[in-house]
Design a protein around this motif. Structure first.
Motif, short mmCIF file in Angstrom:
data_model
loop_
_atom_site.label_atom_id
_atom_site.label_comp_id
_atom_site.label_asym_id
_atom_site.label_seq_id
_atom_site.Cartn_x
_atom_site.Cartn_y
_atom_site.Cartn_z
N PRO A 147 0.81 -1.23 0.00
CA PRO A 147 0.00 0.00 0.00
C PRO A 147 0.84 1.28 0.00
O PRO A 147 0.31 2.36 -0.26
CB PRO A 147 -0.82 -0.12 1.29
CG PRO A 147 0.00 -1.00 2.18
CD PRO A 147 0.69 -1.98 1.26
N GLY A 148 2.14 1.18 0.29
CA GLY A 148 2.98 2.37 0.32
C GLY A 148 2.81 3.17 1.60
O GLY A 148 2.04 2.81 2.50
N ALA A 164 0.24 9.43 2.66
CA ALA A 164 0.74 10.73 2.21
C ALA A 164 1.09 11.64 3.38
O ALA A 164 2.07 12.38 3.34
CB ALA A 164 -0.31 11.40 1.32
N GLU A 165 0.30 11.57 4.47
CA GLU A 165 0.55 12.47 5.59
C GLU A 165 1.78 12.07 6.40
O GLU A 165 2.30 12.86 7.19
CB GLU A 165 -0.67 12.53 6.52
CG GLU A 165 -1.00 11.24 7.26
CD GLU A 165 -1.85 10.28 6.42
OE1 GLU A 165 -2.33 9.28 6.98
OE2 GLU A 165 -2.02 10.56 5.21
N LEU A 166 2.27 10.83 6.23
CA LEU A 166 3.43 10.36 6.99
C LEU A 166 4.71 10.34 6.17
O LEU A 166 5.80 10.20 6.73
CB LEU A 166 3.18 8.95 7.55
CG LEU A 166 2.02 8.80 8.54
CD1 LEU A 166 1.94 7.35 9.01
CD2 LEU A 166 2.21 9.73 9.73
N LYS A 167 4.59 10.46 4.87
CA LYS A 167 5.75 10.27 4.00
C LYS A 167 6.86 11.27 4.31
O LYS A 167 8.04 10.92 4.36
CB LYS A 167 5.31 10.41 2.55
CG LYS A 167 6.40 10.05 1.55
CD LYS A 167 5.86 10.09 0.14
CE LYS A 167 6.95 9.75 -0.87
NZ LYS A 167 6.45 9.80 -2.26
N ALA A 168 6.50 12.54 4.53
CA ALA A 168 7.52 13.56 4.78
C ALA A 168 8.14 13.44 6.17
O ALA A 168 9.19 14.02 6.44
CB ALA A 168 6.91 14.96 4.61
N GLY A 179 3.30 1.96 -10.12
CA GLY A 179 2.27 0.93 -10.07
C GLY A 179 1.75 0.66 -8.68
O GLY A 179 0.84 -0.15 -8.51
N GLY A 180 2.33 1.31 -7.66
CA GLY A 180 1.87 1.12 -6.28
C GLY A 180 2.94 0.51 -5.42
O GLY A 180 3.71 -0.35 -5.86
N GLY A 181 2.99 0.93 -4.18
CA GLY A 181 3.98 0.40 -3.25
C GLY A 181 4.98 1.47 -2.84
O GLY A 181 4.84 2.65 -3.16
#
Length: 476
Positions: free
Chosen positions: A411-412, A415-419, A459-461
């Motif tokens: 699922p990767g 977005a709110e945790l990526k940074a 493609g996701g991940g």
């Protein structure tokens, strides 16, 4: 506070600064006037000396050319009198001329010829003894305030003439100049003191504002900020720098509070669990019944110890004090070893793991910390991937760096945790960990001079890319 400053100016930096500024101005202006005064005096003396030399030459020529008859004395006196009327400066009366100039001729033919202050011939005759012909000389006459400049000329007849000038007008001009300067100088010094004090006080009141703001800042309230002026002077830059420092301090304090709360929360659960297991063991009837709860308590203590050690290592790494025992290691072989250990767990969750070592790469690392880093990376994959995901792991050399890439099709990262993925205690809502895994990975890599990057897999991940300094590269 400001009223105290105004009521006690001598206790303020503005007063001391204005005093030193005024002293510097007063000394500088006095020195400048002294130089001007000296140059004016020198100019007046040069002018007087030129007049003396010229007139003495004229008197000598007249004296040498005039026959020594009954008219000789009258001719010489009239010549001296005419010369007195041509002295530098303006004199209104004969008495002033006579007091400013004297002419004396001494020879063996009779009484000395005299033109000058009345009833003073004998004093001057006595005073000029010892003067030699040549350039103008200074002669001080008793009872005369202003000295004379005297030129001596020898006559063909064997006599000597003395022409002296006491430029009283020039001296009075210099005295008036000095008195005028002193009055103006006093006024300028007082005015300068007042202006410099008011200017310094106005400037330093801004510093006092900074002091008052700082005094209001406490450990519980870091929200106070200094008013930032639009100009770009030193105090404005000080206020801006101080506000930036307060921003960093407030951010650090907030982070400390967050970390403290997270640590307290994360430690409370295992401590409570361990206590419960031990209480159950105490209630059991036989030693055999204690084994399972005690083993679970020991396991909980191990997790708690690991959590504490990881937290301490992170703190040391962020402070640049993490001890490293480096040694050359085949990075690809080390990664393969850990993947082999985790392969059964991956298969149990139906993950497809593919490892590709493009080329042998050697890195200079602390093996223990690197093992923990790899363990955290693989634990992170196990914890956050749903069953049946594909995991690709690659090791290669790129631009004098060893590169480790872990790529999955899960699922990767949200977005709110990526940074903020590499910050301490940052974790997803469904995560059961402490939020230290990736923070520890980043700290270890940074301590070795490397870098960690997170990317989205096409493609996701998610893709985690680690770059470590390369010691040696050999192509098999």
């Amino acid at each position: 506070m400001f009223s105290k400053i105004l009521s006690r100016p001598k206790d303020t930096a503005a007063w001391r600064l204005s005093i030193w500024t005024t002293i510097a101005f007063a000394a500088g202006s006095a020195i400048a006037f002294g130089i001007v005064y000296y140059m004016v005096s020198l100019g007046i003396r040069e002018r007087s000396d030129q007049w003396l030399v010229g007139e003495s030459e004229t008197l000598k020529e007249v004296s040498d050319a005039t026959p020594r008859d009954n008219l000789y004395q009258r001719v010489i006196e009239e010549t001296a009198q005419n010369a007195a009327h041509e002295i530098p400066g303006e004199h209104e009366t004969e008495d002033e001329n006579r007091n400013s100039v004297f002419f004396l001729q001494i020879d063996n033919l009779g009484e000395p010829l005299w033109y000058g202050p009345e009833n003073s011939r004998d004093r001057f005759v006595e005073a000029v003894r010892g003067l030699q012909p040549g350039s103008p000389q200074t002669l001080k006459i008793p009872e005369n305030v202003v000295p004379y400049r005297v030129v001596v000329q020898d006559l063909k007849s064997g006599g000597t003439i003395y022409l002296g000038l006491s430029d009283i007008g020039a001296v009075e001009l210099l005295h008036r100049l000095m008195r005028g300067f002193f009055i103006v100088w006093i006024g300028m010094v007082l005015l300068g003191l007042m202006i410099s004090y008011l200017s310094a006080r106005r400037t330093l009141l801004r510093v006092e504002t900074i002091t008052q703001t700082v005094s209001r800042i406490g450990s519980e309230d870091l929200s106070a900020r200094l008013a930032e002026a639009h100009n770009a002077d030193e105090i404005a830059r000080l206020a801006q720098t101080f506000n930036r420092m307060l921003d960093r301090i407030q951010a650090s304090v907030n982070q400390l509070r967050t970390v403290t709360g997270a640590v307290a929360h994360d430690m409370k659960s295992p401590v409570t669990s361990i206590r419960g297991k031990l209480e159950v063991a105490l209630l059991e009837g036989s030693a055999a019944d204690w084994r399972e709860p005690v083993a679970e308590a020991v396991e909980g203590l191990d997790r708690l110890s690991q959590f504490i050690n990881t937290t301490l290592d992170l703190a040391e790494a962020e402070a640049g004090a993490l001890p490293l025992r480096k040694e050359p290691v085949d990075f690809g072989a080390l990664v393969e070893q850990f993947v082999d250990i985790y392969t059964p767990a991956f298969h149990e969750n139906h993950h497809q793991v593919h490892v590709q070592i493009h080329e042998p790469v050697t890195v200079d690392v602390d093996v223990s910390l690197t093992n923990r880093m790899l363990s955290n990376l693989l634990d992170n994959e196990m914890a956050h991937l749903p069953p049946g995901c594909k995991i690709d792991i690659e090791v290669m050399a790129r631009e004098q760096q060893a590169e480790l890439v872990i790529r999955d099709d899960g699922p990767g990262f949200p977005a709110e945790l990526k940074a903020h993925a590499f910050e301490r205690f940052v974790k997803g809502k469904e995560s059961k960990g402490h939020g230290l895994g990736l923070a520890f990975v980043d700290a270890v890599v940074q301590a070795h001079g490397g870098n960690v990057e997170i990317e989205d897999t096409p493609g996701g991940g998610a893709t985690i890319r680690i770059l470590m300094p390369l010691v040696a590269v050999s192509v098999g």
